[in-house]
Scaffold this motif. Structure first.
Motif, mmCIF file in Angstrom:
data_model
loop_
_atom_site.group_PDB
_atom_site.id
_atom_site.type_symbol
_atom_site.label_atom_id
_atom_site.label_comp_id
_atom_site.label_asym_id
_atom_site.label_seq_id
_atom_site.Cartn_x
_atom_site.Cartn_y
_atom_site.Cartn_z
ATOM 1 N N LEU A 133 -34.555 -4.502 76.058
ATOM 2 C CA LEU A 133 -35.952 -5.408 76.394
ATOM 3 C C LEU A 133 -36.640 -6.456 75.174
ATOM 4 C CD1 LEU A 133 -38.232 -5.725 78.128
ATOM 5 C CD2 LEU A 133 -39.669 -3.758 77.148
ATOM 6 N N PRO A 134 -36.511 -5.753 73.853
ATOM 7 C CA PRO A 134 -37.172 -6.858 72.951
ATOM 8 C C PRO A 134 -36.438 -8.133 72.637
ATOM 9 C CG PRO A 134 -36.685 -4.362 71.893
ATOM 10 C CD PRO A 134 -36.078 -4.528 73.195
ATOM 11 N N TYR A 164 -35.874 6.904 71.157
ATOM 12 C CA TYR A 164 -35.792 5.625 70.852
ATOM 13 C C TYR A 164 -36.483 4.555 71.939
ATOM 14 C CZ TYR A 164 -33.649 1.057 69.605
ATOM 15 O OH TYR A 164 -33.377 -0.298 69.104
ATOM 16 N N ALA A 165 -36.678 4.985 73.098
ATOM 17 C CA ALA A 165 -37.223 4.207 74.110
ATOM 18 C C ALA A 165 -38.854 4.084 73.772
ATOM 19 C CB ALA A 165 -37.062 4.905 75.516
ATOM 20 N N PHE A 211 -43.514 1.300 72.763
ATOM 21 C CA PHE A 211 -45.088 1.710 72.142
ATOM 22 C C PHE A 211 -45.535 0.601 71.559
ATOM 23 C CE2 PHE A 211 -47.412 2.413 68.184
ATOM 24 C CZ PHE A 211 -48.603 2.902 68.783
ATOM 25 N N PRO A 212 -44.964 -0.376 70.900
ATOM 26 C CA PRO A 212 -45.689 -1.521 70.489
ATOM 27 C C PRO A 212 -46.176 -2.454 71.571
ATOM 28 C CG PRO A 212 -43.635 -1.256 69.189
ATOM 29 C CD PRO A 212 -43.570 -0.436 70.519
ATOM 30 N N ILE A 213 -45.407 -2.599 72.595
ATOM 31 C CA ILE A 213 -45.697 -3.449 73.783
ATOM 32 C C ILE A 213 -47.030 -2.771 74.626
ATOM 33 C CG2 ILE A 213 -45.086 -4.143 75.824
ATOM 34 C CD1 ILE A 213 -42.239 -4.088 74.500
ATOM 35 N N THR A 247 -32.165 3.016 83.376
ATOM 36 C CA THR A 247 -33.559 2.381 83.047
ATOM 37 C C THR A 247 -33.582 2.423 81.282
ATOM 38 O OG1 THR A 247 -34.264 3.853 84.635
ATOM 39 C CG2 THR A 247 -35.794 3.200 82.964
ATOM 40 N N PHE A 248 -32.649 3.415 80.773
ATOM 41 C CA PHE A 248 -32.801 3.468 79.347
ATOM 42 C C PHE A 248 -32.176 2.199 78.732
ATOM 43 C CE2 PHE A 248 -33.057 8.065 79.271
ATOM 44 C CZ PHE A 248 -34.373 8.229 78.493
#
Lengths: 291, 293
Positions: A108-109, B35-36, B41-43, A101-102
């Protein structure tokens, strides 16, 4: 049996070649020709001026500032993104619950449109309603509240933070696959020798990943000469060129000031820089292949 | 020489290792969680505030919305031109990736299996194409599209998209084809398959996994492409999503709710594709850098 099979081979290559030559190679060559003219882009009238565009270019302070900013992005990527990615990759390669998951989240970005990312971060940086100033206010750091993108002193740093948010995941994934290539026995041996994580990273991982890191550094440079979307959306180059990079400067010259000949000279310069970087990168990757 | 521990020492040692493991685990999860959160957070912030109106956003940006204002999405979709841009993006992306998938696998077949004059040159030409910045060809490309009457058309985007997608796509499929044993084809030839049919009947079906990787990767890249769309498209009825989003931002700058909704509408398709195919996309994007050829 090494029979030549020209007809069949070119039959299968033909569609790809025609597209590639027409829409990739030909434009990249024509731009060299166009860089020798004073030309407004829309009008058919072109005046041949030889290398004059290049002469002007290398004494154009705005252009040199844009080159400086571009190289700063590259340098920053090397010293912030690459080490951060290495730490994340080491952690994510451990057999721990939740790492799948991490890994998904970290990358993702990279799949979100940079225009969307730019708009999201513009809003986060908003002086009145942006999340960053609101958080600073909540934790009692009102003194740090700021017009992040509006202030010449912080605009560039703010853009860099967003760039890091996007690309750290990318380098992490490359490190993760490169780290898997190191044989586990080496780590066993390091453990027997009493190395801790930090020593293992410094003395084993980094030396073993030398070529990967080299290729990454080149990627940082060529990537910064390719990026456009984020800065164009977030600041449009910023006040007094505070966030102007080579590509946004090229766009402005070609499509706002209608100096297409001059912009072509910028293109040729970027193209030549890319060529040098490709040569370096291929050389590095070959070294890896031979060892 | 052996070291002997009495029971007490053993317990202390055990405790020490246990403590050390706990400490490492703690560090592991706190670092990754931190980090996650920065990534998510922005999303999340955009998602929460896409369902509020301006007043609610200004008064209480942190709270979940009292009333879920889906009307923001409707406003972005219809008034903000996001709906038509969404369809344009779907059309441009699908046509482009279908062409890329077919054309690139054909070229990869030649480059991996056949011997012909000029093979090396063509291979290096495509390989070099992976690293050239698209921005350098912008001006001549616009000139070319003008001569072909393709400015402000979807084909005027699709052709450059295909051309710029080819290098990486050919590279990925070619590497995969090189790994398919030659005996497969030899057996097919014995069975009477003609040389021209070898590609369609044998190699293309066998390399489909790599073609899927290419298609999924290019969906993400082309869906998000902005620079060509910015220069080659002129009227809002032709805009793709990133282009429409940029214009939307200019005109709806004071309406945060619909703006956030528009951002999410543009981002969600690639996020969903990524969640489904995350492994494939991550490996695909990293492929040009870790593979040593």
């Amino acid at each position: 049996m090494r029979k030549k099979n020209n007809v069949v081979a070119y039959f299968f290559l033909f569609p790809a070649l025609i597209m590639f030559v027409l829409f990739f190679i030909y434009p990249n060559l024509e731009v060299i020709y166009l860089s020798l003219f004073k030309w407004a882009g829309i009008s058919p009238k072109k005046t041949f001026i030889g290398f004059y565009n290049f002469q002007v270019l290398f004494s154009d302070l705005d252009f040199l500032k844009a080159v400086f900013n571009t190289l700063m992005i590259a340098f920053q990527s090397m010293v912030v993104q690459v080490p951060m990615a290495l730490i994340l990759a080491i952690l994510l390669n451990k057999k721990m619950k939740g790492n799948g998951t991490f890994s998904t989240i970290v990358f993702l970005p990279m799949v979100i449109s940079l225009v969307a990312v730019g708009i999201i971060w513009r809003w986060l940086y908003d002086p009145e309603y942006g999340a960053i100033n609101l958080i600073l206010g909540k934790i009692g750091l009102q003194g740090l509240q700021h017009a992040w993108l509006g202030d010449v002193n912080t605009a560039f740093l703010s853009v860099l933070a967003t760039i890091n948010w996007v690309y750290i995941g990318f380098y992490t994934v490359i490190f993760m696959s490169a780290l898997k290539g190191i044989s586990p026995e080496i780590f066993e041996a390091a453990k027997v020798d009493g190395f801790n994580e930090f020593q293992t990273t410094l003395r084993i991982r980094i030396p073993m990943l030398k070529e990967t890191i080299g290729v990454m550094f080149i990627m940082c440079i060529s990537g910064s000469f390719k990026s456009f979307d984020l800065i164009w959306v977030m600041t449009g180059g910023g006040q007094v060129n505070s966030t102007e990079i080579v590509t946004t400067y090229l766009y402005r010259m070609a499509f706002r000031r209608m100096e297409s000949g001059y912009a072509s000279a910028i293109s040729v310069t970027i193209f030549l820089i890319c060529l040098v970087l490709i040569a370096l990168q291929l050389k590095l990757m070959k070294i890896t292949a031979q060892e | 020489m052996s070291i002997c521990f009495n029971r007490k020492e053993k317990r202390q040692l055990n405790d020490y290792f246990l403590w050390k493991r706990k400490r490492n685990t703690f560090f592991h999860y706190s670092f990754l969680s931190f980090y996650a959160i920065i990534v998510i957070f922005p999303i999340f912030w955009v998602l929460v505030n896409s369902l509020k109106d301006n007043l609610e956003i200004f008064q209480n940006p942190w709270a979940l919305p009292n009333i879920y204002r889906w009307s923001n999405y409707i406003k972005a979709w219809y008034e903000g031109n996001i709906g038509s841009a969404f369809f344009n993006s779907v059309i441009v992306t699908i046509i482009s990736v279908v062409i890329v998938g077919l054309v690139a696998s054909m070229a990869a077949y030649s480059l991996s299996r056949l011997q012909f004059a000029g093979k090396k040159t063509i291979f290096y030409l495509f390989l070099g194409g992976m690293y050239v910045a698209p921005v350098t060809s912008l001006i001549p490309l616009l000139k070319l599209l003008r001569n072909l009457n393709l400015v402000n058309t979807h084909w005027g985007l699709i052709f450059p998209y295909v051309a710029f997608a080819l290098p990486l796509s050919i590279f990925i499929i070619r590497s995969y084809m090189l790994g398919i044993p030659k005996t497969v084809e030899e057996a097919a030839i014995v069975d009477g398959v003609a040389p021209f049919q070898l590609f369609w009947k044998i190699m293309f079906p066998l390399s489909l996994p790599s073609v899927y990787t290419v298609v999924i990767l290019q969906i993400v890249y082309i869906w998000n492409e902005f620079l060509f769309a910015l220069v080659f498209l002129r009227t809002s009825n032709k805009f793709t999503l990133p282009r429409a989003l940029q214009v939307f931002q200019g005109s709806f700058i004071t309406e945060f709710g619909p703006l956030n909704a528009a951002v999410l509408l543009a981002a969600i398709p690639t996020i969903i594709i990524y969640i489904i195919f995350s492994e494939r996309i991550r490996n695909g994007m990293a492929i040009g850098f870790s593979s040593n050829e």
